[in-house]
Structures are given as C-alpha cells and as structure tokens.
Design a protein around this motif. Structure first.
Motif: not given
Length: 560
Positions: A94-101, A52-62
């Motif tokens: 987390a990020f994704d470019l595709v709205e449906a994803n 909870a005190v860490k940060r994880l980045v998922e740049p293209a989560c699909g």
C-alpha cells in the motif's frame, strides 16, 4: 503479457512538494465501508482463499478505508489456515503520498490486528512492511506482480501537479494524455501490475470511458485486458462526504475479454443491494436482472476500440452490443454509404448571400441550411454559397470571373484575416472546406447537428449542405428506406448512447456518432418493412418508423 519494467523513475528522485500533498488531500474522497466490501467481493479477495500467498496492491490508501477491510480478510484467512502473520508479509503493498495518511493507515490496521489477537511484535513488522509513503505513479517496480489492485485513486487534474512531476507522470503513464485527471495513471499502472487473470477493482469517476483524455486508457484496456464489470453509481451515497464525481465501480482483469456485467443503480443502492448484485453475477447466467435499486445485464463482451464507449441502461447496452455483433456500420464501402459534414467557410457573412446578382450565376451554389429542414421536408430558403471552387476541385481564376473578383476584393480584409488565408496568402479567397462538385446533384439525407431527437431530411439533389448539417449519401440504399430507419428510436439509441448531451437534453448528431449506427443489409429488408419505413419517413411518424425498424433489426422491442 511478459514481465517488464514499468517505471524508470523511483519515487526518491522527486521529493513530494507540500503543494502536491495539499492537492492530494484536496482530491481525497473517502469510501464508505460497504463499498469497500463490495469491491473486494467483486475482485474475489475473500477470506475463503489463501490470501497470504496472494499480493494485493492499494495504490492510494488514504487513511485506511480499504486497508482496514483488507487486513480483516487477510487475518481471517491466515487464522483459518493456521498461518502466522509474518507468512503474509508480502501480501499487501500500500502507498500514499501524504505522510499523515500513512501514519493513520498504519494505526487503523494495527488496531485490526490487535483486535484479532496478533502479537505486537509481528503486527508491527507487518504494518511497517505493508504501508509505505510514496508516489505509486513513480514507483520503480516490475509488471505482473499483483493478484489484486484495489482502491479509490485521488481525483486531481494533471495541470494542478507541479510541472516536473507532471512530466514524470506522463513519462511513466503512456495513456495520460491531454488534460487528464491523474486517476488515469492509477488505472494504467494498476493494470500493468496485474498477474495473468489478476483483477483491478476501483471506485472512480467514469468520465474516462467517454472523454477525449481517456482515449489512451480505453485503447489499452480493449487491446490487453478484459472489462469484467461496470457498476454506474452516480446517485449513490458511496463516499463519506457528498461529491459530484460520477462514480462507478470498475473491475478489469488481465486476460482475454469475456462476458461483462453492466449495472446501473439508483440512490437506494447500498450494502444489501451490492451483495445481491454480486450474488447474481457470480451464480447466474441470466442475461438481465431488474431490482428496485439496480438493474444489470450480462453482455457477451465489451465494446472494442478507443472511441468513446456507450452510456445507456444495461438493457440498452445489451441491445446495442447485439446489434453491433449482427449488423454492419452505417458508413460502409460495400454499399457506398458515406457520412460527411457540410461546408465551413470561415466567413459566412461573406460567402453566404441571398443576392442572386452578387456574382456570376454559375458561382452561386444553392446552400441547404438547418432552418430549411425544420418541417421534415427540405424547404430551401434562398441562401447561396458564393463558390470559389471549380469542378475539378481547384480554386477558380478570379480573372475569369470579374464580378466574383470584385465581390471578393470588396471583402478582402475580412477574408485575409482568417487563419486559412494567413497560412496560404495566395489562396486568400478559399473557403475552409473544398466544395465537392458531385455532392450537390446527389440525393442525400441531411441531419441537423443539434436536435432533441434525430431528424433526417431528404434532399433529392440540387443543394449543398451548410456546416451545421451532416449528410449521408449511398450507392445502395433507397434513401427513403434509410431515412425511415434513421427516424426510428432504434437508430437514435446509438447516438444517445455515444453523444454528449447538451443543456436541456439536446443531442449532437455529429458524423462520429452517426457512424456508430448499425444498419441491416438494404437488400435483406423485406418488401413490407421497406414500404412501412418509407411511409413512416414521408409522414414523419416516429412511432411507425420505430415499429418497422424493430422488424428490420429482428428485435422484439426497444428496452428503456
């Protein structure tokens, strides 16, 4: 590293075109769950930690292949410590470019949270905060804010991206040069997000480690980060569909380079073997492990520089690293050893002749050709270079050589159409490369450019190499001793690890790869070993050369 602004262009300034969303969807390759778990284990994202005190980045989560496992671990960590879910509101980005994803990812992790008993209201807030539609490569954020960056970035050629966005990518990602795949940018910007000692874990194509377009990324890694783990998985069924992606799991840490695990796998590598590999790398200080589905080596450090990184079995990589630590490069000022390439003319049909009467005798330079080296001893076939260069490195005055002038004027149309002649019309009869007048007489080793195995041949002097031959000259080496070393499988292992193989397994013995070879001090090789190397070279005995070379290098054997 100090905190710095990474991106000046927020994603909102560039709308995501439908064509790019389609390209991203085309480039999506979804990761199997056991691979996700392996990567999370390898970067240290486990429920035993206070996530909870860490940060994880998922740049293209699909559609959430990684996020489902991430949220399971985060949820378990919160439960174990009595934390509320909203205490972890900043734990995932987390990020994704595709709205449906984005919508499917949110549904996936909402299901995980419901199954784990979290309340609907707090789960909804967490899900909305954790997953955002956006282009990771164009996010306006700050460096060194993530403890972990994990994922499987999309596989899309940069030229398939709309021009405006491609330009924005290049501005944001300094390593994204040439005809790159956009995953290069995900590596660069993912690494820049890491806090000190933070770790990035990707499953991605490993071509950037060797291809030209990865040069900038390799430079960035070796200058500022630590390669901690590379697991080559070319034959592994790592994705939900079959793809030819040359995948590897790569773990990079924001810190000083330390030891690194290099592993290679077979098609039988799976969840159990991944756990075995991780357990070995975490608990053991053994240098090597060999298992039915994988073998791995612990290297004291990674290979430096932006040049192509070697590709070989883990045991071979360990040997090459050991030799690189203990011995100097073949090309060395202290021994006057130099590697070069023969002459390129731009018009071989004009500049090469077997007619001794074509021009003045002193304008004919005996030229060593690849075919002259086939037997292992130089057997000159009678080819001359029609030589336009004087001994001082200047083009000769054609008025002083009437037969040469007549010969070149006969072929003037051909010679003048060459790029070098168009660029310098007054020097229309020059070859692309100058002739080094001193090189002809010098003893030299000649190596054909393309061969299945390394093939050094001695020219005692008197010939100039053609451009399909590379040459080695030295002030300190007995070239027969050096020839024996180069004939060996030890020397060939360097070229094999760095060179791109052609169809049928043919290797390119170009200067850039020959310069990777490490050699002992010629004065430090015992007399008996020197004699054995000379004998093996003269008899073209590769096995004997290899045995003598192992002694010269202080090796017990040559690993597969």
């Amino acid at each position: 590293m100090t905190s710095e602004t990474l991106f000046s262009l927020p994603s909102s300034t560039l709308p995501v075109p439908a064509s790019l969303q389609e390209a991203v969807q085309h480039g999506e390759v979804f990761t199997r769950r056991w691979v996700v778990d392996a990567i999370l284990d390898m970067v240290g994202y486990t429920a035993e930690d206070d996530l909870a005190v860490k940060r994880l980045v998922e740049p293209a989560c699909g559609t959430g292949a990684f996020l489902g496992a991430i949220v399971e671990r985060l949820s378990a960590s919160c439960r174990a410590r009595g934390r509320g879910l909203l205490e972890a509101i900043d734990a995932i980005e987390a990020f994704d470019l595709v709205e449906a994803n984005v919508e499917r990812s949110r549904q996936t992790i909402a299901g995980v949270l419901r199954a784990d008993g979290w309340g609907a209201a707090e789960a909804a807030k967490a899900v909305a905060a954790w997953v955002t539609q956006g282009d990771f490569l164009l996010q306006e954020t700050r460096a060194e804010t993530a403890d972990f960056v994990v994922g499987n970035p999309p596989y899309i050629r940069l030229e398939d991206v709309p021009d405006e966005r491609m330009a924005a990518y290049r501005r944001s990602c300094s390593s994204m040069g040439g005809r790159a795949d956009i995953y290069v940018g995900f590596f660069e910007l993912g690494m820049r997000r890491l806090k000190p000692e933070g770790r990035l874990g990707f499953i991605c194509a490993d071509r950037w480690m060797r291809n030209q377009y990865g040069r900038g990324l390799r430079k960035l890694v070796t200058q500022r980060y630590s390669m901690d783990l590379v697991v080559t998985m070319h034959d592994v069924d790592a994705f939900e569909e079959r793809v030819s992606a040359y995948p590897a799991i790569t773990v990079v840490r924001n810190g000083r380079q330390g030891s690194v695990i290099a592993a290679d796998t077979t098609g039988a590598f799976g969840a159990r073997q991944a756990r075995e590999l991780h357990a070995w790398s975490a608990r053991s200080d053994e240098a090597l492990i060999t298992a039915p589905a994988f073998h791995a080596a612990r290297l004291p450090h990674w290979f430096a520089g932006e040049d192509s990184w070697p590709q070989a079995s883990p045991a071979r990589l360990a040997m090459l690293e050991d030799l690189s630590d203990r011995f100097p490069l073949l090309e060395d000022e202290s021994t006057g050893t130099r590697v070069g390439i023969g002459i390129a003319t731009g018009a071989d049909k004009v500049f090469l002749t077997e007619d001794r009467a074509a021009v003045e005798e002193d304008r004919l330079l005996p030229l060593a050709m690849v075919r002259d080296t086939t037997s292992g001893a130089l057997s000159w076939g009678g080819t001359y270079l029609v030589n336009p260069w004087g001994r001082e490195g200047h083009l000769v005055d054609l008025n002083s050589f009437p037969r040469l002038a007549s010969y070149f004027k006969t072929h003037r149309d051909t010679l003048s159409r060459r790029y070098v002649a168009v660029k310098q019309p007054s020097r229309w009869y020059k070859t692309i490369d100058k002739v080094d007048a001193q090189l002809t007489a010098r003893p030299k080793l000649l190596l054909p450019d393309m061969k299945l195995t390394i093939h050094p041949v001695l020219d005692e002097g008197g010939h100039y190499p053609h451009h399909n031959l590379y040459f080695i000259v030295s002030n300190a080496w007995d070239l027969r001793v050096l020839g024996g070393l180069l004939l060996s499988k030890v020397a060939e292992a360097f070229v094999e690890a760095y060179a791109v193989k052609m169809r049928g397994g043919t290797l390119r013995f170009q200067a850039q790869y020959l310069r990777k070879i490490r050699v002992p001090d010629p004065a430090g090789i015992p007399a008996g070993v020197r004699t054995a190397l000379v004998k093996a070279f003269e008899e073209r005995d590769v096995q004997a050369a290899t045995q003598a070379a192992l002694q010269a290098y202080g090796l017990q054997g040559l690993p597969d």
